[in-house]
Enzyme design. Structure first.
Site, short mmCIF file in Angstrom:
data_model
loop_
_atom_site.label_atom_id
_atom_site.label_comp_id
_atom_site.label_asym_id
_atom_site.label_seq_id
_atom_site.Cartn_x
_atom_site.Cartn_y
_atom_site.Cartn_z
N GLY A 12 0.83 -1.20 0.00
CA GLY A 12 0.00 0.00 0.00
C GLY A 12 0.86 1.25 0.00
N VAL A 60 -2.31 -8.19 -1.38
CA VAL A 60 -1.96 -8.86 -0.12
C VAL A 60 -2.97 -9.92 0.27
CG1 VAL A 60 -0.67 -6.86 0.72
CG2 VAL A 60 -3.10 -7.10 1.32
N ASN A 86 1.47 -2.27 5.36
CA ASN A 86 0.66 -1.06 5.48
C ASN A 86 -0.69 -1.16 4.76
OD1 ASN A 86 0.21 2.01 5.72
ND2 ASN A 86 0.29 1.71 3.50
N SER A 138 -4.10 1.52 14.16
CA SER A 138 -4.76 2.82 14.11
C SER A 138 -5.20 3.16 15.53
CB SER A 138 -5.98 2.76 13.18
OG SER A 138 -6.90 3.80 13.45
N TYR A 151 -13.36 -2.03 10.82
CA TYR A 151 -12.03 -1.41 10.91
C TYR A 151 -11.47 -1.54 12.33
CZ TYR A 151 -8.31 1.91 9.82
OH TYR A 151 -7.08 2.50 9.61
N LYS A 155 -8.07 -3.77 13.30
CA LYS A 155 -6.89 -3.09 13.83
C LYS A 155 -6.55 -3.56 15.24
CE LYS A 155 -5.85 -0.80 10.18
NZ LYS A 155 -4.66 -1.23 9.40
#
Length: 245
Positions: A12, A60, A86, A138, A151, A155
């Site tokens: 990324g 990925v 990333n 994050s 998300y 994370k």
């Protein structure tokens, strides 16, 4: 030149924080293979970095694609010393309205993609003698937020995966650490800052009173990748200006 003669792979890496990390690595003497998927990634290949950076298309989510990426990096530059996992996506929305397709896409990229990157990197990083893996979490990995179930979940998982991988890979001479940026003036951060109502809610939560810069996150990545970070392992490094929820 803290990364002189090091070879890094950044997934990324053609936009946002990934590109800033790539630029920071090149500035410190590294040669970098930048990966992104699809034609959009190819269009953003960092040609401005000259022969110190090369673009390889990779997804990925696919183990074979990641395997080819690592092999291409080793063939081009003679080995791999640092891998920055990333690549990630976000599909926000309330749980009741979140499609399974979007939920699966986030898990497949943010978590399964990380698994592929770490597993395929190990043989190369072991040969390095001072291998480094840097994962990307994050602020939302440890702070629940409405509308961010997929998300936040991935994370949080990235942070625990990092700690487990650090224990298992240390005997091979590989450290595994995690960067956890807060609100940064790149990518999604730019959109957040442009939304006055949203920024009015989150801006006051930052002790330093401002968004971070991509270069500040990149410098933290350089620290973890360089000899200066040789005794840091299994750590989640928050780069967020003092963010309180």
């Amino acid at each position: 030149m803290r990364l002189r003669d090091k070879v890094a792979v950044v997934t990324g890496g053609t936009k946002g924080l990934g590109l800033k990390i790539t630029e920071g690595f090149v500035a410190e003497g590294a040669r970098v293979v930048v990966a992104a998927r699809g034609e959009e990634g190819a269009a953003r290949a960092p040609e401005h970095l000259g022969d110190r950076a090369a673009f390889v298309r990779a997804d990925v989510r696919d183990a074979e694609s990641v395997r080819s990426l690592l092999g291409a990096a080793a063939d081009r530059f003679g080995g791999v010393d640092v891998v920055v996992a990333n690549a990630g996506v976000s599909r926000p929305g309330p749980l009741t309205g979140l499609s399974f397709e979007h939920w699966s896409e986030v898990l497949d990229t943010n978590l399964n993609g990380l698994f592929h990157c770490v597993k395929e990197a190990v043989p190369y990083l072991e040969k390095s003698g001072a291998g480094r893996i840097i994962t990307l979490s994050s602020a939302l990995g440890s702070r629940p937020t409405r509308g961010a179930a997929s998300y936040c979940s991935t994370k949080a998982a990235v942070e625990m995966f990092t700690r487990v991988a650090a224990l298992e890979l240390a005997p091979l001479g590989i450290t595994v650490n995690c960067l956890s940026p807060g609100f940064v003036d790149e990518g999604m951060g730019k959109l957040l800052k442009a939304n006055e109502a949203v920024w009015a809610r989150y801006g006051p939560k930052i002790a330093l009173g401002r968004m971070g810069l991509g270069e500040e996150v990149a410098d933290a990545a350089v620290y973890l990748a360089a000899d200066s970070g040789s005794y840091v392992n299994g750590h989640v490094l928050e780069v967020n200006g003092g963010l309180s929820w």
